[in-house]
Design a protein around this motif. Structure first.
Motif, short mmCIF file in Angstrom:
data_model
loop_
_atom_site.label_atom_id
_atom_site.label_comp_id
_atom_site.label_asym_id
_atom_site.label_seq_id
_atom_site.Cartn_x
_atom_site.Cartn_y
_atom_site.Cartn_z
N GLU A 1 30.32 31.93 45.16
CA GLU A 1 30.56 32.22 43.82
C GLU A 1 28.71 32.18 44.06
OE1 GLU A 1 33.25 32.17 42.44
OE2 GLU A 1 31.23 32.73 41.49
N GLY A 2 27.99 32.58 45.35
CA GLY A 2 26.74 33.43 45.25
C GLY A 2 25.17 32.62 44.36
N SER A 3 24.83 32.33 45.73
CA SER A 3 23.40 31.92 45.46
C SER A 3 22.71 33.34 44.96
CB SER A 3 22.69 31.35 45.91
OG SER A 3 23.62 30.46 46.10
N THR B 1 37.62 45.65 35.36
CA THR B 1 36.16 46.33 35.79
C THR B 1 35.79 45.29 36.70
OG1 THR B 1 36.21 46.90 33.20
CG2 THR B 1 33.87 46.45 33.91
N ALA B 2 34.70 45.66 37.08
CA ALA B 2 34.81 45.50 37.99
C ALA B 2 33.76 46.17 39.27
CB ALA B 2 35.73 44.26 38.65
N SER B 3 33.62 45.67 40.50
CA SER B 3 33.43 46.01 41.50
C SER B 3 34.54 45.97 43.02
CB SER B 3 32.14 46.06 42.16
OG SER B 3 30.99 46.71 41.25
N ARG C 1 37.84 42.43 45.50
CA ARG C 1 37.26 42.78 44.06
C ARG C 1 35.57 41.75 44.02
NH1 ARG C 1 40.11 42.34 38.90
NH2 ARG C 1 38.28 42.02 37.15
N GLN C 2 35.31 42.46 43.14
CA GLN C 2 34.29 40.91 42.44
C GLN C 2 33.41 41.46 41.24
OE1 GLN C 2 29.83 43.16 44.15
NE2 GLN C 2 29.46 40.68 44.14
N ASN C 3 33.53 40.44 40.68
CA ASN C 3 33.25 40.69 39.13
C ASN C 3 31.89 41.14 39.01
OD1 ASN C 3 35.43 40.91 38.61
ND2 ASN C 3 35.53 38.86 36.95
N LEU D 1 33.32 37.47 45.64
CA LEU D 1 34.38 38.67 45.72
C LEU D 1 35.93 37.51 46.17
CD1 LEU D 1 31.42 39.73 47.17
CD2 LEU D 1 33.36 41.37 48.55
N VAL D 2 36.87 38.66 45.75
CA VAL D 2 37.87 38.22 45.71
C VAL D 2 38.83 38.64 46.18
CG1 VAL D 2 40.16 37.03 44.53
CG2 VAL D 2 37.48 36.29 43.35
N HIS D 3 40.03 37.74 47.59
CA HIS D 3 40.59 38.93 48.50
C HIS D 3 42.15 39.72 47.19
CE1 HIS D 3 44.15 39.70 50.96
NE2 HIS D 3 43.08 40.24 52.01
N LEU D 4 42.10 40.72 47.45
CA LEU D 4 43.03 41.62 46.51
C LEU D 4 44.19 41.70 47.60
CD1 LEU D 4 41.14 44.18 44.10
CD2 LEU D 4 41.54 41.78 43.92
#
Lengths: 114, 111
Positions: free
Chosen positions: A107-109, B84-86, B36-38, B43-46
């Protein structure tokens, strides 16, 4: 199932102070491990990656270092932080070709150097 | 070093429309992936497309790959506010285990 944990989630550190970000993966063995940095509104910059214990590849010369003391533990460190070290740090793991080359992120830092 | 470059950098469309994002890369690859990254999240793999594939579908996502042009596109059909995301493309080569990301496209779906 595999999970990745990364901490701390948020960090505010003064310039010149040390840094330690930790990442652990559960539910898998011998993963490839990665540290990325993302500046505000920017893409991901690969900092370090590791294919095994004690094997660290550095992508960008800087005042950061990484270590992998255990199979599923990846640590990002600095002895003296710079203002330019501020950013969003992401740990990720994958299984290389065996895992279809997909990587999975923590989730990042958020690091703010003041 | 940056391998993939997404285009456009930012995109705003009305809900229900299709969104197309492009990615160009520089060297030979084994596969290309989209993530995808909210905002403020990991990041989440699509979807992953291999170098010997030209098109791949997953739900409302359609990915194409043109290795001769070293480019890929991601199409999201019937966009929703939750899209909506990057969006980032990432490339992997068998020379090492590095996965290199582009700078991303910020997609904003207007209600």
């Amino acid at each position: 199932s595999q999970t990745i944990h990364q901490w701390p989630a948020t960090l505010v550190q003064p310039v010149g102070s040390p840094l330690s970000l930790e990442c652990t993966v559960e539910g898998t063995s011998n993963p490839n491990l990665y540290w990325y940095r993302q500046a505000a509104g920017r893409g991901l910059q690969l900092l370090f990656y590791s294919v095994g214990i004690g094997q660290i590849s550095s992508e960008v010369p800087q005042n950061l270092s990484a270590s992998r003391p255990q199979d599923r533990q990846f640590i990002l460190s600095s002895k003296k932080l710079l203002l330019s070290d501020s950013g969003f740090y992401l740990c990720a793991w994958g299984q290389g070709i065996i895992g279809g080359n997909t990587i999975y992120f923590g989730e990042g830092s958020w690091l703010t150097v003041v | 070093s940056q391998q993939g470059e997404e285009d456009p950098q930012a995109l705003s469309i009305q809900e229900g429309e299709n969104a197309t994002m492009n990615c160009s890369y520089k060297t030979s690859i084994n596969n290309l992936q989209w993530y995808r990254q909210n905002s403020g999240r990991g990041l989440v793999h699509l979807i992953l497309i291999r170098s010997n594939e030209r098109e791949k579908h997953s739900g409302r996502l359609r990915v194409t790959l043109d290795t001769s042009k070293k480019s890929s596109s991601l199409l999201i059909t019937a966009s929703r506010a939750a899209d909506t995301a990057s969006y980032f493309c990432a490339t992997f080569t068998n020379r090492d285990d590095k996965i290199i990301f582009g700078k991303g496209t910020r997609l904003h779906i207007l209600p």
